[in-house]
Design a protein around this motif. Structure first.
Motif, mmCIF file in Angstrom:
data_model
loop_
_atom_site.group_PDB
_atom_site.id
_atom_site.type_symbol
_atom_site.label_atom_id
_atom_site.label_comp_id
_atom_site.label_asym_id
_atom_site.label_seq_id
_atom_site.Cartn_x
_atom_site.Cartn_y
_atom_site.Cartn_z
ATOM 1 N N ALA A 218 0.839 -1.199 0.000
ATOM 2 C CA ALA A 218 0.000 0.000 0.000
ATOM 3 C C ALA A 218 0.875 1.249 0.000
ATOM 4 O O ALA A 218 0.601 2.202 -0.732
ATOM 5 N N GLU A 219 1.937 1.212 0.791
ATOM 6 C CA GLU A 219 2.777 2.408 0.846
ATOM 7 C C GLU A 219 3.445 2.672 -0.505
ATOM 8 O O GLU A 219 3.528 3.817 -0.947
ATOM 9 N N ILE A 220 3.914 1.598 -1.142
ATOM 10 C CA ILE A 220 4.523 1.767 -2.460
ATOM 11 C C ILE A 220 3.501 2.320 -3.452
ATOM 12 O O ILE A 220 3.780 3.256 -4.203
ATOM 13 N N ASP A 221 2.305 1.750 -3.419
ATOM 14 C CA ASP A 221 1.265 2.217 -4.331
ATOM 15 C C ASP A 221 0.977 3.696 -4.125
ATOM 16 O O ASP A 221 0.840 4.457 -5.087
ATOM 17 N N PHE A 222 0.888 4.076 -2.859
ATOM 18 C CA PHE A 222 0.568 5.474 -2.574
ATOM 19 C C PHE A 222 1.693 6.395 -3.048
ATOM 20 O O PHE A 222 1.433 7.481 -3.545
ATOM 21 N N SER A 223 2.947 5.930 -2.880
ATOM 22 C CA SER A 223 4.056 6.757 -3.379
ATOM 23 C C SER A 223 3.963 6.907 -4.887
ATOM 24 O O SER A 223 4.219 7.983 -5.425
ATOM 25 N N ASN A 224 3.609 5.816 -5.551
ATOM 26 C CA ASN A 224 3.487 5.880 -7.006
ATOM 27 C C ASN A 224 2.381 6.842 -7.416
ATOM 28 O O ASN A 224 2.537 7.604 -8.366
ATOM 29 N N VAL A 225 1.260 6.765 -6.699
ATOM 30 C CA VAL A 225 0.158 7.676 -7.004
ATOM 31 C C VAL A 225 0.629 9.113 -6.874
ATOM 32 O O VAL A 225 0.381 9.959 -7.741
ATOM 33 N N ARG A 226 1.335 9.365 -5.774
ATOM 34 C CA ARG A 226 1.805 10.722 -5.524
ATOM 35 C C ARG A 226 2.731 11.197 -6.641
ATOM 36 O O ARG A 226 2.562 12.281 -7.185
ATOM 37 N N LEU A 303 -3.403 6.631 4.165
ATOM 38 C CA LEU A 303 -2.428 5.575 4.451
ATOM 39 C C LEU A 303 -2.404 5.269 5.950
ATOM 40 O O LEU A 303 -2.357 4.111 6.369
ATOM 41 N N LEU A 304 -2.488 6.327 6.738
ATOM 42 C CA LEU A 304 -2.508 6.170 8.183
ATOM 43 C C LEU A 304 -3.756 5.394 8.609
ATOM 44 O O LEU A 304 -3.689 4.483 9.443
ATOM 45 N N ALA A 305 -4.890 5.746 8.015
ATOM 46 C CA ALA A 305 -6.135 5.054 8.352
ATOM 47 C C ALA A 305 -6.044 3.585 7.944
ATOM 48 O O ALA A 305 -6.520 2.696 8.658
ATOM 49 N N PHE A 306 -5.403 3.341 6.805
ATOM 50 C CA PHE A 306 -5.224 1.967 6.331
ATOM 51 C C PHE A 306 -4.379 1.174 7.332
ATOM 52 O O PHE A 306 -4.731 0.047 7.702
ATOM 53 N N ALA A 307 -3.285 1.786 7.781
ATOM 54 C CA ALA A 307 -2.411 1.115 8.760
ATOM 55 C C ALA A 307 -3.159 0.867 10.059
ATOM 56 O O ALA A 307 -3.037 -0.200 10.666
ATOM 57 N N ASP A 308 -3.957 1.848 10.469
ATOM 58 C CA ASP A 308 -4.727 1.681 11.709
ATOM 59 C C ASP A 308 -5.712 0.530 11.582
ATOM 60 O O ASP A 308 -5.920 -0.228 12.528
ATOM 61 N N SER A 323 1.793 1.372 12.256
ATOM 62 C CA SER A 323 0.822 2.463 12.328
ATOM 63 C C SER A 323 1.296 3.522 13.320
ATOM 64 O O SER A 323 1.101 4.711 13.107
ATOM 65 N N TYR A 324 1.987 3.064 14.378
ATOM 66 C CA TYR A 324 2.551 4.040 15.322
ATOM 67 C C TYR A 324 3.646 4.858 14.647
ATOM 68 O O TYR A 324 3.699 6.079 14.797
ATOM 69 N N ILE A 325 4.513 4.185 13.911
ATOM 70 C CA ILE A 325 5.599 4.909 13.244
ATOM 71 C C ILE A 325 5.022 5.990 12.334
ATOM 72 O O ILE A 325 5.455 7.134 12.342
ATOM 73 N N LEU A 326 4.015 5.596 11.553
ATOM 74 C CA LEU A 326 3.388 6.567 10.653
ATOM 75 C C LEU A 326 2.764 7.710 11.434
ATOM 76 O O LEU A 326 2.942 8.884 11.092
#
Lengths: 358, 91
Positions: A218-226, A303-308, A323-326
């Motif tokens: 998910a994080e990679i995907d979001f970076s790509n989207v960005r 992304l944060l909500a996804f991790a949560d 999720s804490y790190i984020l």
């Protein structure tokens, strides 16, 4: 401190312990009320407010050397590093391995900081104070990086690290264009390529590993989207594939290349993907306001909500740590944005739009 | 996992009973009762392992959690108590 792969071999993970501690710290992060108070304060008041919170120790330690917004910023960085080193101190076995891998993010950050500092001739002191000492690099290496007198020398210093090959390849590009972008991209890609290196595939993985992979994907995907949206917006004539991070499942390099040309199609593609629901709000926001900063903030929040949600569904796993790190990173970013915003005399409402809130 | 590893033990115990009364009837019942309590205690211990780790973590972050952590940690002890009740009722 140093984060090495593997951890003590065969040792069992202590997710219960780590999760309990992390949840307690997650709960004590600033909430929306705190932010609302902070955006109405001057920089001096923000500093005082932080002294009374859990940033107190760092504020006092650095108070003699810096002042104003710089003090806040360095205290934030130092506090961040302290908390993330704590995570590594607690975790054993597999959990340690996952956290250490993820915290390499800060190695990437430090490399980028050093390169930018050298590029802009900011001086070793400025670089040193901008480091976030939460990654694998030890102090010696960071010191050598800070005092390197050219980008080339800095890359040579990194000879022993995982970034070496990619940086050397990107160096020609840098010499040609005299832009740092190729080097920074190389660093980011190494980080994301390394993070799922050696993990079992999604099918064979046990539940904890599976969730870890899901989060990273998910994080990679979001970076790509960005990246894709930034490229689509800037209209720059750059090859999107060069900025593509492998490992996501949203699109492959070829798809990305086609979609960057047509933003509506890109938005539509994201809307129909598995992240459609998570990002619906962000996408609507983007279509309505065309404000990419706002979109990126909503993307971060998503992304944060996804991790949560992952952490909620499967508590004794690495997800609650991630999720804490984020969340901690968001907090530090938010406070920094507030402090910088207040310094520049922005209106509270304006600053609020810059914050990432759930 | 536990039932599988213990299965051979039961088989051995049963065979012993069937083949020759090496252990007198009363002692056998006593043995099984002891086994029942032991297994219950093992289960309680296993459950407390995770809860205890989490409780220590919570206490490390916030001292006020000590009381709650302690109570939650010993809740699986009810397993042993129930096993004792069953043993006393049946013997």
């Amino acid at each position: 401190m140093s984060a090495q792969y593997g951890g003590p071999a065969g040792e069992a993970s202590n997710y219960e312990y780590v999760t309990a501690r992390v949840s307690a710290r997650r709960a004590s992060l600033f909430d929306e009320d705190d932010y609302r108070k902070l955006v109405r304060m001057g920089t001096g008041e923000i500093a005082r407010f932080m002294e009374e919170t859990e940033y107190g120790r760092e504020m006092n330690a650095l108070g003699a050397r810096y002042s104003g917004v710089d003090l806040i910023e360095y205290a934030l960085n130092r506090n961040l590093a302290k908390h993330f080193n704590d995570l590594l101190r607690w975790a054993t076995g597999e959990a340690y391995d996952y956290i250490a891998r993820y915290l390499r993010k800060f190695d990437a950050w430090n490399v980028k900081t050093a390169l930018r500092g050298i590029y802009s001739e900011a001086g070793a002191d400025a670089i040193r104070s901008d480091y976030i000492r939460a990654g694998e690099f030890d102090d010696d290496l960071l010191e050598q990086l800070a005092v390197a007198d050219s980008v080339e020398a800095a890359i040579e210093t990194l000879e022993q690290t995982i970034f070496a090959d990619a940086l050397r390849e990107a160096y020609d590009d840098y010499e040609e264009t005299n832009l740092l972008v190729p080097l920074e991209n190389a660093v980011d890609r190494v980080f994301f390529e390394d993070i799922d290196e050696g993990l079992p595939s999604r099918v064979q993985a046990d539940r904890a590993t599976e969730l870890y992979i899901e989060f990273i994907t998910a994080e990679i995907d979001f970076s790509n989207v960005r990246n894709a949206l930034r490229l689509a917006r800037s209209g720059a004539d750059m090859d999107p594939a060069a900025y593509f991070i492998d490992g996501g499942r949203l699109f492959d390099a070829e798809e990305l290349r086609q979609l960057v040309g047509n933003r509506d199609q890109l938005v539509e593609h994201i809307r129909e993907s598995i992240y459609g629901d998570d990002l619906a709000e962000a996408l609507t926001e983007l279509e309505e306001s065309d404000d990419i900063v706002r979109f990126e903030n909503v993307l971060d929040a998503a992304l944060l909500a996804f991790a949560d949600r992952l952490a909620n569904r499967y508590p004794p796993s690495v997800c609650s740590v991630l999720s804490y790190i984020l969340a901690k990173e968001r907090e530090v970013d938010n406070i920094r944005a507030i402090a910088r915003g207040r310094e520049a005399d922005l209106a509270p409402e304006e600053i609020e739009t810059e914050l990432v809130m759930l | 996992m536990i039932p599988e590893t213990l299965a051979p033990l039961f088989v051995v115990l049963q065979e012993n009973v069937a083949a020759a009364p090496a252990i007198p009837e009363g002692d056998f019942q006593l043995g099984m009762a002891a086994l029942a309590v032991g297994l219950a205690a093992f289960g309680a211990g296993y459950a407390e392992r995770g809860i205890g780790a989490a409780a220590v973590g919570a206490v490390a972050e916030d001292d006020d959690m000590f009381g709650r952590g302690l109570i939650l940690t010993v809740i699986p002890e009810t397993l042993v108590i129930l096993a004792l009740v069953v043993v006393f009722l049946t013997l």
